[in-house]
Design a protein around this motif. Sequence first.
Motif, short mmCIF file in Angstrom:
data_model
loop_
_atom_site.label_atom_id
_atom_site.label_comp_id
_atom_site.label_asym_id
_atom_site.label_seq_id
_atom_site.Cartn_x
_atom_site.Cartn_y
_atom_site.Cartn_z
N LEU A 48 0.98 -1.20 -0.03
CA LEU A 48 0.10 -0.05 0.04
C LEU A 48 1.00 1.24 -0.15
CD1 LEU A 48 -2.81 1.31 0.37
CD2 LEU A 48 -2.68 1.06 2.91
N LEU A 49 0.61 2.02 -1.05
CA LEU A 49 1.31 3.42 -0.87
C LEU A 49 0.81 4.30 -0.53
CD1 LEU A 49 3.85 4.99 -2.16
CD2 LEU A 49 2.56 5.30 -4.11
N VAL A 50 1.38 5.18 0.69
CA VAL A 50 0.69 6.40 1.20
C VAL A 50 1.44 7.63 1.03
CG1 VAL A 50 -0.31 7.09 3.55
CG2 VAL A 50 -0.11 4.71 2.94
N PRO A 51 1.31 8.11 -0.11
CA PRO A 51 2.25 9.40 -0.21
C PRO A 51 1.42 10.71 0.39
CG PRO A 51 0.60 8.94 -2.17
CD PRO A 51 0.50 7.85 -1.11
N ALA A 52 2.51 11.68 0.58
CA ALA A 52 1.84 12.94 1.12
C ALA A 52 1.68 13.89 0.45
CB ALA A 52 2.85 13.29 2.26
N TRP A 53 0.67 13.59 -0.51
CA TRP A 53 0.50 14.75 -1.91
C TRP A 53 -0.53 15.79 -1.47
CZ3 TRP A 53 -0.34 10.05 -5.73
CH2 TRP A 53 0.87 9.60 -5.89
N TYR A 54 -1.19 15.92 -0.48
CA TYR A 54 -2.33 16.81 -0.30
C TYR A 54 -2.30 17.50 0.92
CZ TYR A 54 -4.28 14.49 -4.54
OH TYR A 54 -4.20 13.89 -5.70
N GLN A 55 -2.86 18.64 0.84
CA GLN A 55 -3.24 19.50 2.16
C GLN A 55 -4.65 20.09 2.10
OE1 GLN A 55 -0.63 20.71 -0.20
NE2 GLN A 55 0.43 19.13 0.66
N VAL A 56 -5.15 20.62 3.18
CA VAL A 56 -6.75 20.86 3.34
C VAL A 56 -6.20 22.14 4.09
CG1 VAL A 56 -7.25 19.50 5.09
CG2 VAL A 56 -8.98 20.51 3.62
N ASP A 57 -7.15 23.26 3.87
CA ASP A 57 -7.20 24.32 4.62
C ASP A 57 -8.72 24.47 5.57
OD1 ASP A 57 -9.29 25.49 3.11
OD2 ASP A 57 -7.95 27.29 2.53
N GLU A 58 -8.84 25.39 6.43
CA GLU A 58 -9.84 25.69 7.17
C GLU A 58 -11.00 25.70 6.50
OE1 GLU A 58 -8.15 29.51 6.69
OE2 GLU A 58 -7.37 27.69 7.29
N ASN A 59 -11.03 26.10 4.97
CA ASN A 59 -12.34 26.37 4.10
C ASN A 59 -12.54 24.88 3.51
OD1 ASN A 59 -12.48 29.04 5.01
ND2 ASN A 59 -10.86 29.42 3.56
N GLY A 60 -11.75 23.99 3.87
CA GLY A 60 -11.99 22.66 2.89
C GLY A 60 -11.39 22.72 1.82
N LEU A 61 -10.61 23.63 1.40
CA LEU A 61 -9.82 23.65 0.01
C LEU A 61 -8.94 22.75 0.11
CD1 LEU A 61 -9.33 25.10 -2.66
CD2 LEU A 61 -7.90 26.65 -1.53
N HIS A 94 -9.66 23.57 13.75
CA HIS A 94 -10.92 23.58 14.58
C HIS A 94 -11.95 24.17 13.72
CE1 HIS A 94 -9.84 21.39 18.56
NE2 HIS A 94 -8.34 22.38 18.13
N ALA A 95 -11.49 25.29 12.85
CA ALA A 95 -12.33 25.75 12.02
C ALA A 95 -13.05 24.99 11.00
CB ALA A 95 -11.77 26.94 11.32
N LEU A 96 -12.02 23.99 10.75
CA LEU A 96 -12.69 23.02 9.61
C LEU A 96 -13.71 21.95 10.25
CD1 LEU A 96 -12.52 21.29 6.84
CD2 LEU A 96 -10.63 20.10 7.77
N ALA A 97 -13.25 21.51 11.44
CA ALA A 97 -14.13 20.59 12.34
C ALA A 97 -15.32 21.15 12.51
CB ALA A 97 -13.25 20.38 13.40
N LEU A 98 -15.65 22.65 12.87
CA LEU A 98 -16.64 23.01 13.11
C LEU A 98 -17.83 23.58 11.97
CD1 LEU A 98 -15.54 24.64 16.37
CD2 LEU A 98 -17.00 22.73 16.26
N ASN A 99 -17.02 23.46 10.67
CA ASN A 99 -17.95 23.87 9.52
C ASN A 99 -18.21 22.81 8.71
OD1 ASN A 99 -18.53 25.30 7.01
ND2 ASN A 99 -16.92 26.75 7.44
N SER A 100 -19.54 22.39 8.71
CA SER A 100 -19.90 21.18 7.88
C SER A 100 -19.97 21.69 6.27
CB SER A 100 -21.30 20.93 8.12
OG SER A 100 -22.45 22.19 8.05
N GLY A 101 -20.19 22.96 6.04
CA GLY A 101 -19.71 23.34 4.66
C GLY A 101 -18.50 23.10 4.22
N ALA A 102 -17.51 23.61 4.86
CA ALA A 102 -16.06 23.23 4.60
C ALA A 102 -15.73 21.83 4.57
CB ALA A 102 -15.19 23.98 5.64
N GLN A 103 -16.41 20.90 5.33
CA GLN A 103 -16.11 19.59 5.40
C GLN A 103 -16.71 18.85 4.24
OE1 GLN A 103 -17.87 17.77 9.01
NE2 GLN A 103 -16.82 19.41 10.28
#
Length: 140
Positions: A48-61, A94-103
Amino acid sequence: MMKRFLLSALLLLAAAPSLHTQPVALFYMTSNPDSIRSFLAHSSQIDLLVPAWYQVDENGLVTGSPDPAVLKRAQDEKLPVMPIIALFNKKGFHALALNSGAQAVMNQAMIRESKLHGYIGFQFDFENIDWTTAICLPRW
């Protein structure tokens, strides 16, 4: 009756090792050239390959993309890929976790990338989380 029980127990013990699945060899890969070279040199030994290719911000981007040579090798070898999606910012998490739209934005991006590149899923790497605040977060 006792002989039958002992025989059954011995047969069960003899079969026990075959009841366990083989351990899975995960390869956590960064974008560092040494990490990529190591993957390319040892890809046939990886489950199983697990590459670190992605990031997410508080807006879900979600930002990031796969390394084309690595993804091609994985696809050619039918190696499952489950990239990491990371967020190392305490306030951002915490902003991401509390924002269902961002999720929802984040989830749609992960689905899009999975369909586009054939991923089997994502691993979350959320760090610097304040555990005293985390107990107030919704459960996903």
